[in-house]
Design a protein around this motif. Structure first.
Motif, PDB file in Angstrom:
ATOM      1  N   LEU A 128       0.815  -1.211   0.000  1.00  0.00           N
ATOM      2  CA  LEU A 128       0.000   0.000   0.000  1.00  0.00           C
ATOM      3  C   LEU A 128       0.854   1.268   0.000  1.00  0.00           C
ATOM      4  CD1 LEU A 128      -2.706   1.459   0.172  1.00  0.00           C
ATOM      5  CD2 LEU A 128      -2.626   1.170   2.664  1.00  0.00           C
ATOM      6  N   LEU A 129       1.879   1.304   0.830  1.00  0.00           N
ATOM      7  CA  LEU A 129       2.644   2.531   1.012  1.00  0.00           C
ATOM      8  C   LEU A 129       3.919   2.600   0.176  1.00  0.00           C
ATOM      9  CD1 LEU A 129       2.321   2.937   4.887  1.00  0.00           C
ATOM     10  CD2 LEU A 129       0.860   3.879   3.081  1.00  0.00           C
ATOM     11  N   ALA A 130       4.422   1.468  -0.266  1.00  0.00           N
ATOM     12  CA  ALA A 130       5.663   1.452  -1.052  1.00  0.00           C
ATOM     13  C   ALA A 130       5.535   0.479  -2.216  1.00  0.00           C
ATOM     14  CB  ALA A 130       6.846   1.086  -0.166  1.00  0.00           C
ATOM     15  N   PRO A 131       4.575   0.711  -3.119  1.00  0.00           N
ATOM     16  CA  PRO A 131       4.358  -0.229  -4.228  1.00  0.00           C
ATOM     17  C   PRO A 131       5.566  -0.394  -5.145  1.00  0.00           C
ATOM     18  CG  PRO A 131       3.156   1.820  -4.594  1.00  0.00           C
ATOM     19  CD  PRO A 131       3.648   1.858  -3.175  1.00  0.00           C
ATOM     20  N   LYS A 132       6.466   0.594  -5.123  1.00  0.00           N
ATOM     21  CA  LYS A 132       7.651   0.492  -5.987  1.00  0.00           C
ATOM     22  C   LYS A 132       8.567  -0.661  -5.570  1.00  0.00           C
ATOM     23  CE  LYS A 132      10.414   3.906  -3.431  1.00  0.00           C
ATOM     24  NZ  LYS A 132      11.131   5.200  -3.528  1.00  0.00           N
ATOM     25  N   ARG A 133       8.361  -1.195  -4.372  1.00  0.00           N
ATOM     26  CA  ARG A 133       9.129  -2.385  -3.977  1.00  0.00           C
ATOM     27  C   ARG A 133       8.711  -3.607  -4.789  1.00  0.00           C
ATOM     28  NH1 ARG A 133       8.697  -2.193   2.661  1.00  0.00           N
ATOM     29  NH2 ARG A 133       9.681  -0.160   2.985  1.00  0.00           N
TER      30      ARG A 133
END
Length: 234
Positions: free
Chosen positions: A130-135
């Motif tokens: 949710l908060l760091a989709p780029k991972r």
């Protein structure tokens, strides 16, 4: 009782590092804490300038995350521990008579199981998406980014529902049995995230009861005050 080493907690206010702070206060273990910030390259570094982001990665946390927990022994030797379940487990081992890791072998296994579940499924897979989709994906594709965020929300809800279901079945005073454990300590900040992001946390009645009891404890009050965070219920 043998003297303890010196401990330094690297944290970010309101992050999962709050669980480490809470555990240290619960066991009355002295420690220093160093706030962190993101530099121009979005890498974490101590806000007091004591380390660069590269030094923090090399000396404290190899993934450049928080919490970082540094142990300085009497001879000056230093060791760092990363990953919240591992740090919490180490802290509990310093005061084993308090039973934060669980009192029986079965309780210890259940506490560890919840800590791993919180770190992996709820925090890593749920909140991470949710908060760091780029991972997980190339966020230049906005449709894909939104799909990952939505998947994160679904995983978060499922994890909260699983915890509530187990609490309803168990009937104990806390997550594992009738004594406070690391599972409760870790769950506190995860509840706060749910409140902040409007997941309707109060519908999880047993979980909410536990959080209310935690907020009444001096250890939680200290942990919140030191990070400038308001209590949710008190």
């Amino acid at each position: 009782m043998a003297a303890l080493p010196d401990f330094t907690l690297y944290y970010s206010a309101g992050a999962c590092s709050n669980a480490v702070r809470l555990a240290l206060h619960e066991l009355s273990i002295p420690f220093q804490s160093v706030n962190t910030r993101r530099n121009a390259n979005l890498k974490i570094e101590p806000a007091d300038g004591s380390l660069t982001a590269e030094e923090y990665r090399d000396q404290v946390h190899h993934k450049n995350y928080v919490p970082g927990f540094v142990i300085t022994f009497a001879d000056g030797h230093r060791e760092s521990i990363t990953e919240t379940p591992a740090i919490l487990s180490y802290i509990a081992s310093l005061r084993p008579e308090r039973g934060l890791a669980g009192k029986t072998d079965l309780e210890k296994a259940r506490v560890l199981s919840w800590a791993i579940y919180f770190a992996g499924e709820l925090h890593g897979v749920g909140w991470g998406a949710l908060l760091a989709p780029k991972r997980f994906v190339d966020v230049s594709d906005k449709k894909l980014e939104e799909a990952v965020k939505e998947g994160g929300k679904q995983n978060i809800r499922a994890a909260y529902e699983h915890l509530e279901t187990e609490l309803q079945k168990g009937g104990g005073e806390w997550i594992v049995g009738d004594s406070l454990t690391l599972a409760d300590v870790y769950s506190y900040i995860l509840y706060r995230w749910g409140v902040k992001h409007e997941f309707g946390m109060e519908k999880y009645e047993r979980y909410t009861e536990i959080v209310k009891k935690l907020e009444a404890r001096e250890s939680t009050k200290k942990a919140l005050e030191e990070e400038g965070l308001p209590a949710h219920f008190q």
